[in-house]
Design a protein around this motif. Structure first.
Motif, PDB file in Angstrom:
ATOM      1  N   MET A  46       0.842  -1.180   0.000  1.00  0.00           N
ATOM      2  CA  MET A  46       0.000   0.000   0.000  1.00  0.00           C
ATOM      3  C   MET A  46       0.888   1.245   0.000  1.00  0.00           C
ATOM      4  N   PRO A  47       0.443   2.345  -0.611  1.00  0.00           N
ATOM      5  CA  PRO A  47       1.312   3.519  -0.751  1.00  0.00           C
ATOM      6  C   PRO A  47       1.627   4.238   0.554  1.00  0.00           C
ATOM      7  N   TYR A  48       0.913   3.918   1.623  1.00  0.00           N
ATOM      8  CA  TYR A  48       1.117   4.622   2.888  1.00  0.00           C
ATOM      9  C   TYR A  48       1.874   3.776   3.922  1.00  0.00           C
ATOM     10  N   VAL A  49       2.535   2.713   3.481  1.00  0.00           N
ATOM     11  CA  VAL A  49       3.332   1.896   4.396  1.00  0.00           C
ATOM     12  C   VAL A  49       4.806   2.004   4.045  1.00  0.00           C
ATOM     13  N   ASN A  50       5.636   1.529   4.957  1.00  0.00           N
ATOM     14  CA  ASN A  50       7.067   1.389   4.711  1.00  0.00           C
ATOM     15  C   ASN A  50       7.355  -0.099   4.577  1.00  0.00           C
ATOM     16  N   PRO A  51       7.468  -0.607   3.353  1.00  0.00           N
ATOM     17  CA  PRO A  51       7.657  -2.054   3.187  1.00  0.00           C
ATOM     18  C   PRO A  51       8.987  -2.557   3.739  1.00  0.00           C
ATOM     19  N   ASP A  52       9.902  -1.635   4.013  1.00  0.00           N
ATOM     20  CA  ASP A  52      11.205  -2.027   4.556  1.00  0.00           C
ATOM     21  C   ASP A  52      11.309  -1.773   6.052  1.00  0.00           C
ATOM     22  N   ALA A  53      10.194  -1.552   6.716  1.00  0.00           N
ATOM     23  CA  ALA A  53      10.211  -1.251   8.143  1.00  0.00           C
ATOM     24  C   ALA A  53      10.788  -2.413   8.933  1.00  0.00           C
ATOM     25  N   PRO A  54      11.605  -2.131   9.949  1.00  0.00           N
ATOM     26  CA  PRO A  54      12.136  -3.206  10.787  1.00  0.00           C
ATOM     27  C   PRO A  54      11.052  -3.785  11.679  1.00  0.00           C
ATOM     28  N   VAL A  55      11.275  -4.981  12.164  1.00  0.00           N
ATOM     29  CA  VAL A  55      10.316  -5.680  13.019  1.00  0.00           C
ATOM     30  C   VAL A  55      10.862  -5.721  14.444  1.00  0.00           C
ATOM     31  N   GLY A  56       9.988  -5.433  15.415  1.00  0.00           N
ATOM     32  CA  GLY A  56      10.398  -5.509  16.811  1.00  0.00           C
ATOM     33  C   GLY A  56       9.726  -4.452  17.660  1.00  0.00           C
ATOM     34  N   GLY A  57      10.102  -4.408  18.942  1.00  0.00           N
ATOM     35  CA  GLY A  57       9.609  -3.381  19.842  1.00  0.00           C
ATOM     36  C   GLY A  57       8.171  -3.604  20.299  1.00  0.00           C
ATOM     37  N   ARG A  58       7.665  -2.626  21.020  1.00  0.00           N
ATOM     38  CA  ARG A  58       6.304  -2.719  21.548  1.00  0.00           C
ATOM     39  C   ARG A  58       5.651  -1.352  21.554  1.00  0.00           C
ATOM     40  N   ILE A  59       4.330  -1.366  21.535  1.00  0.00           N
ATOM     41  CA  ILE A  59       3.535  -0.150  21.653  1.00  0.00           C
ATOM     42  C   ILE A  59       2.458  -0.437  22.686  1.00  0.00           C
ATOM     43  N   VAL A  60       2.311   0.468  23.643  1.00  0.00           N
ATOM     44  CA  VAL A  60       1.356   0.288  24.735  1.00  0.00           C
ATOM     45  C   VAL A  60       0.364   1.435  24.701  1.00  0.00           C
ATOM     46  N   GLU A  61      -0.909   1.092  24.641  1.00  0.00           N
ATOM     47  CA  GLU A  61      -1.980   2.077  24.511  1.00  0.00           C
ATOM     48  C   GLU A  61      -2.861   2.044  25.758  1.00  0.00           C
ATOM     49  N   ALA A  62      -3.237   3.213  26.237  1.00  0.00           N
ATOM     50  CA  ALA A  62      -4.104   3.311  27.414  1.00  0.00           C
ATOM     51  C   ALA A  62      -5.570   3.299  27.016  1.00  0.00           C
ATOM     52  N   ASN A  63      -6.370   2.594  27.793  1.00  0.00           N
ATOM     53  CA  ASN A  63      -7.817   2.603  27.650  1.00  0.00           C
ATOM     54  C   ASN A  63      -8.431   2.951  29.001  1.00  0.00           C
ATOM     55  N   VAL A  64      -9.469   3.753  29.000  1.00  0.00           N
ATOM     56  CA  VAL A  64     -10.161   4.098  30.235  1.00  0.00           C
ATOM     57  C   VAL A  64     -11.382   3.191  30.372  1.00  0.00           C
ATOM     58  N   GLY A  65     -11.501   2.545  31.516  1.00  0.00           N
ATOM     59  CA  GLY A  65     -12.625   1.644  31.742  1.00  0.00           C
ATOM     60  C   GLY A  65     -12.153   0.246  32.072  1.00  0.00           C
ATOM     61  N   THR A  66     -12.947  -0.735  31.698  1.00  0.00           N
ATOM     62  CA  THR A  66     -12.616  -2.122  31.980  1.00  0.00           C
ATOM     63  C   THR A  66     -13.200  -3.000  30.885  1.00  0.00           C
ATOM     64  N   PHE A  67     -13.013  -4.308  31.004  1.00  0.00           N
ATOM     65  CA  PHE A  67     -13.609  -5.256  30.046  1.00  0.00           C
ATOM     66  C   PHE A  67     -13.760  -6.599  30.725  1.00  0.00           C
ATOM     67  N   ASP A  68     -14.723  -7.382  30.235  1.00  0.00           N
ATOM     68  CA  ASP A  68     -14.977  -8.689  30.826  1.00  0.00           C
ATOM     69  C   ASP A  68     -15.101  -9.794  29.786  1.00  0.00           C
ATOM     70  N   SER A  69     -14.688  -9.498  28.549  1.00  0.00           N
ATOM     71  CA  SER A  69     -14.823 -10.477  27.474  1.00  0.00           C
ATOM     72  C   SER A  69     -13.774 -10.208  26.404  1.00  0.00           C
ATOM     73  N   LEU A  70     -13.428 -11.276  25.672  1.00  0.00           N
ATOM     74  CA  LEU A  70     -12.509 -11.157  24.540  1.00  0.00           C
ATOM     75  C   LEU A  70     -13.187 -11.568  23.239  1.00  0.00           C
ATOM     76  N   ASN A  71     -14.495 -11.691  23.274  1.00  0.00           N
ATOM     77  CA  ASN A  71     -15.255 -12.073  22.079  1.00  0.00           C
ATOM     78  C   ASN A  71     -16.000 -10.860  21.550  1.00  0.00           C
ATOM     79  N   PRO A  72     -15.482 -10.210  20.512  1.00  0.00           N
ATOM     80  CA  PRO A  72     -16.115  -8.986  20.005  1.00  0.00           C
ATOM     81  C   PRO A  72     -17.268  -9.247  19.041  1.00  0.00           C
ATOM     82  N   TYR A  73     -17.606 -10.516  18.827  1.00  0.00           N
ATOM     83  CA  TYR A  73     -18.559 -10.858  17.781  1.00  0.00           C
ATOM     84  C   TYR A  73     -19.969 -11.124  18.297  1.00  0.00           C
ATOM     85  N   ILE A  74     -20.159 -11.015  19.617  1.00  0.00           N
ATOM     86  CA  ILE A  74     -21.469 -11.256  20.199  1.00  0.00           C
ATOM     87  C   ILE A  74     -21.923 -10.013  20.969  1.00  0.00           C
ATOM     88  N   ARG A  75     -23.193 -10.010  21.339  1.00  0.00           N
ATOM     89  CA  ARG A  75     -23.752  -8.867  22.059  1.00  0.00           C
ATOM     90  C   ARG A  75     -23.304  -8.857  23.510  1.00  0.00           C
TER      91      ARG A  75
END
Length: 604
Positions: A46-75
C-alpha cells in the motif's frame, strides 16, 4: 514534528475518481464501489506503508474503563474495541487511501454479477488460522450464518440481505443478495471469518469471558487479565507474510498492549511515567499546556500532528427521543440553545477547537450550514413530508457571545420551551399539568472531560429552571444501559468516513431504533432519513452520491438530536520517540488500522 506531505484536495479527488465508470465484473484482486481500484493487480504494498520497516519493539496504549470479554462478535460482554480489528481477518481489506475500495486478504480474487446481485470470493490456498489449520469455504459460510443470526447486531443486516450462500468450487464461495444494494458486495468482503471447529458444542452467543477466538491475523492474543490488560503478539508464522501484498510493511510491532485505567488522569500519568508509550490527545488546551513534562523536554516523547480528510462525524451529547420529553424538536432545539458552547470551548480548550457544524462537516459530503437547499439536494429532500424545520430552508447551530450568561441564546431557549408547552414557574420549568422538566444525564465513570462539560451545562440549565441528575456508572453498567436505551441524555460519538454506506442504516435507520444493543441511540425514525440512505446506496452518478450525502446531512443536523461539541480535523499523538510512521499519510489519516498497523519501532 514529522513533515506531512499531500492530502490537499485529496478527498474530493479520490471520491471523483471512485465515482466514475462501472467496473468490469470479472475475477479481480480488488473491488471498488464505483470504478476500479487505484492499485494494479501486481502492486507490492500500500502507498502509505514502509515495506522495509524493521520488526520488533512494543507499543502500549491506554484505555479508560474495563472489560470482561474477549469475544467482540457477540452482544454479551464488554470487549476492548480493538480486538475485532486485530484478531480475525476478513476476505478483503480496506484501503485507507481510497474510499469504498477493498483489496484481497483471505480471498485472492473477487468477482461480481453485472449488477452486483452476487459476489464470489476465491480463498487463497495459503490462508491459515493461527493454529495452522486452513481457512475453508465451510468456515466462511458458517461465519456468515452464525454472525448474522447469533452475533452482534452489527452483523444482522447483511444476513437478512442474503438470498443464499453456497460453495461453488474447492476454494470459492458465492453470495447472492435479495436486495438492490451495490455496497453489499463490499460489506460481505469485510465480514470476519472465524474458525467453525473452535465453536462446536459451545453456545456462541453466550461464550465471551473464558474463550479467546482463534484468528488468522498477524496478531494473536498472547496474554491477558480481564479488566486490566490485553497483549497482542506478532505471529512469526502468520500465513500471509510474503504472500499478501496488502500486508507488506504492516504489523511490524512485536507486542501491541492495551492497558486499562480507572480514569483519564491515571491513564495520562501512566503515559508520563513511560508505562504507556502512545497517547492520543483530543483537547488542544491540554496538548499545549500539559505535554511539557521531562520526557518531552528530553526528546524521549515526540508530539506528532496527523492531518486527515475525513468528515467530522458527530460528537457530543445525544437526546433519547424514545423519552417523550425529547420527542419534540423544539425541546431539543432549546437544549442546544442552552448549551453555551463558546464559553465551554474557551474554558476547555482556550477556544482553539472549532465546533462540529454537521455530521459530514470537514468534507465534500457536508451541507452548507445556514443556506437553503438547491439543485439535486433540494429535489431529493422535497420527496419527503417529515423533514425537520431547516432541512430545506437552511439550519445552523446557534452561536453565543462567549460570555458566561449567554443571554440571547437563553432567551431563545425559553421561547422554544414555551412554544413546546413548558414555562418557568417559581424558578422551575413545568408543563401545563405542573410536571417538572427533569431528566438524567448518563456518563461513564472516568470520563473527566465529559463530566467537566456537563457540570458547566448543568449550571446553565438551572437558569431556565431545569435541574437534571448526573449519573456516573462503570463501563459494564454503561454498556448495559445504553444497549437497553435506558438513558435520557448521554455521550455520543459516531465517526463517519468518506465512504458512507449501509452502516448508515445502523446509525439512524428506523429499523434499528428499537433493536437492543443497536447504534441508533437517538431513536431516529424518519422516512426521510431511511429514504436518503437508500438513495446514497443506489446512486450511480457522482452528482447523486454527493447530493444524497448532503441531503442526509441536512436532515440529521436539522433533526437536532445531538448537542455537538468541538471537532478534531487533525489527530494529536504523543508517542515514544522510537515509534515511527511513514511520511506518506493516507487520506483517512489516523484511522482504524493505521496505528499500530503501519508503525514500527526503531531506536536511534
Amino acid at each position: 514534528m514529522k513533515p506531512i506531505p499531500r492530502l490537499a484536495g485529496a478527498a474530493t479527488l479520490a471520491l471523483a475518481t471512485l465515482l466514475g465508470a462501472q467496473a468490469v465484473a470479472e475475477p479481480a484482486h480488488g473491488i471498488a464501489m464505483y470504478g476500479e481500484p487505484a492499485l494494479p493487480p501486481d502492486f507490492e504494498a500500500m502507498p502509505y506503508v514502509n515495506p522495509d520497516a524493521p520488526v520488533g519493539g512494543r507499543i502500549v496504549e491506554a484505555n479508560v474503563g474495563t472489560f470482561d470479554s474477549l469475544n467482540p462478535y457477540i452482544r454479551k460482554g464488554n470487549v476492548p474495541w480493538q480486538i475485532r480489528f486485530h484478531l480475525n481477518e476478513t476476505l478483503m481489506a480496506r484501503s485507507l487511501d481510497e474510499p469504498f475500495t477493498l483489496y484481497g486478504l483471505l480471498a485472492e480474487t473477487v468477482e461480481t454479477g453485472p449488477n452486483r446481485e452476487w459476489v464470489e470470493f476465491t480463498l487463497r490456498p495459503e490462508a491459515r488460522f493461527s493454529d495452522g489449520d486452513p481457512v475453508t469455504v465451510e468456515d466462511v459460510i458458517w461465519s456468515f450464518e452464525t454472525l448474522g443470526t447469533e452475533g452482534n447486531p452489527r452483523y444482522a443486516s447483511l444476513w437478512t440481505a442474503i438470498e443464499r450462500i453456497e460453495q461453488t468450487g474447492p476454494r470459492a464461495v458465492r453470495i447472492t443478495f435479495n436486495t438492490d444494494n451495490r455496497e453489499l458486495a463490499l460489506i460481505a468482503g469485510m465480514r470476519p471469518i472465524l474458525k467453525k471447529a473452535q465453536w462446536e458444542g459451545i453456545d456462541f452467543a453466550e461464550e465471551g469471558d473464558s474463550l479467546v477466538p482463534i484468528g488468522s491475523a498477524p496478531y494473536v492474543i498472547g496474554d491477558y487479565e480481564l479488566g486490566r490488560y490485553v497483549s497482542f503478539r506478532r505471529d512469526p508464522d502468520y500465513w500471509g507474510w510474503g504472500i499478501v501484498p496488502f500486508r507488506a510493511g504492516t504489523y511490524n510491532i512485536d507486542e501491541y498492549r492495551l492497558e486499562f485505567f480507572g480514569d483519564e488522569t491515571a491513564a495520562f500519568e501512566a503515559f508520563k511515567a513511560g508505562i504507556v508509550t502512545t497517547q492520543r490527545e483530543f483537547n488542544v488546551g491540554r496538548w499545549d499546556s500539559q505535554y511539557d513534562f521531562p520526557a518531552v523536554q528530553q526528546g524521549e516523547i515526540v508530539k506528532s500532528i496527523i492531518p486527515h480528510a475525513r468528515p467530522s462525524g458527530m460528537t457530543g451529547f445525544v437526546m433519547n427521543t424514545r423519552n417523550p420529553l425529547f420527542a419534540d424538536w423544539r425541546v431539543r432545539d432549546a437544549m442546544i440553545h442552552a448549551f453555551n458552547f463558546e464559553f465551554i470551548n474557551e474554558t476547555m480548550t482556550g477556544g482553539a477547537q472549532p465546533r462540529i457544524t454537521s455530521y459530514f462537516s470537514n468534507s465534500p459530503l457536508g451541507m452548507e450550514p445556514g443556506t437553503p437547499a438547491t439543485g439535486r439536494v433540494l429535489e431529493f429532500l422535497e420527496a419527503y413530508d417529515d423533514l425537520p424545520p431547516g432541512a430545506i430552508e437552511g439550519y445552523a447551530l446557534p452561536v453565543g457571545d462567549g460570555s458566561e450568561r449567554n443571554r440571547a441564546n437563553i432567551a431563545a431557549a425559553l421561547d422554544l420551551f414555551e412554544a413546546a408547552g413548558w414555562t418557568v414557574e417559581n424558578g422551575v420549568l413545568r408543563n401545563a399539568e405542573g410536571e417538572d422538566f427533569t431528566f438524567e444525564i448518563l456518563l461513564e465513570t472516568g470520563s473527566s472531560e465529559n463530566q467537566a462539560i456537563i457540570d458547566m451545562y448543568v449550571q446553565t440549565l438551572a437558569r431556565v429552571g431545569i435541574f437534571p441528575t448526573v449519573q456516573l456508572v462503570d463501563s459494564a453498567q454503561y454498556k448495559e444501559r445504553t444497549d437497553a436505551y435506558d438513558f435520557d441524555m448521554t455521550w455520543f460519538r459516531r465517526a463517519l468516513s468518506l465512504s458512507p454506506g449501509t452502516e448508515q442504516y445502523l446509525y439512524w435507520g428506523s429499523a434499528q431504533a428499537q433493536v437492543p444493543g443497536g447504534r441508533n441511540l437517538m431513536g431516529v425514525e424518519s422516512a426521510a432519513v431511511d429514504g436518503l440512505v437508500d438513495r446514497l446506496l443506489t446512486s450511480a452518478e457522482t452528482e447523486d452520491f454527493y447530493a444524497a450525502a448532503k441531503a442526509l446531512d441536512r436532515v440529521l443536523t436539522a433533526g437536532r438530536y445531538v448537542i455537538p461539541i468541538y471537532q478534531w480535523n487533525i489527530s494529536r499523538i504523543a508517542h515514544d520517540a522510537n515509534l515511527h510512521y511513514p511520511e506518506t499519510i493516507p487520506l483517512f489519516g489516523d484511522w482504524t488500522n493505521w496505528q499500530p498497523d503501519v508503525w514500527w519501532y526503531e531506536e536511534g
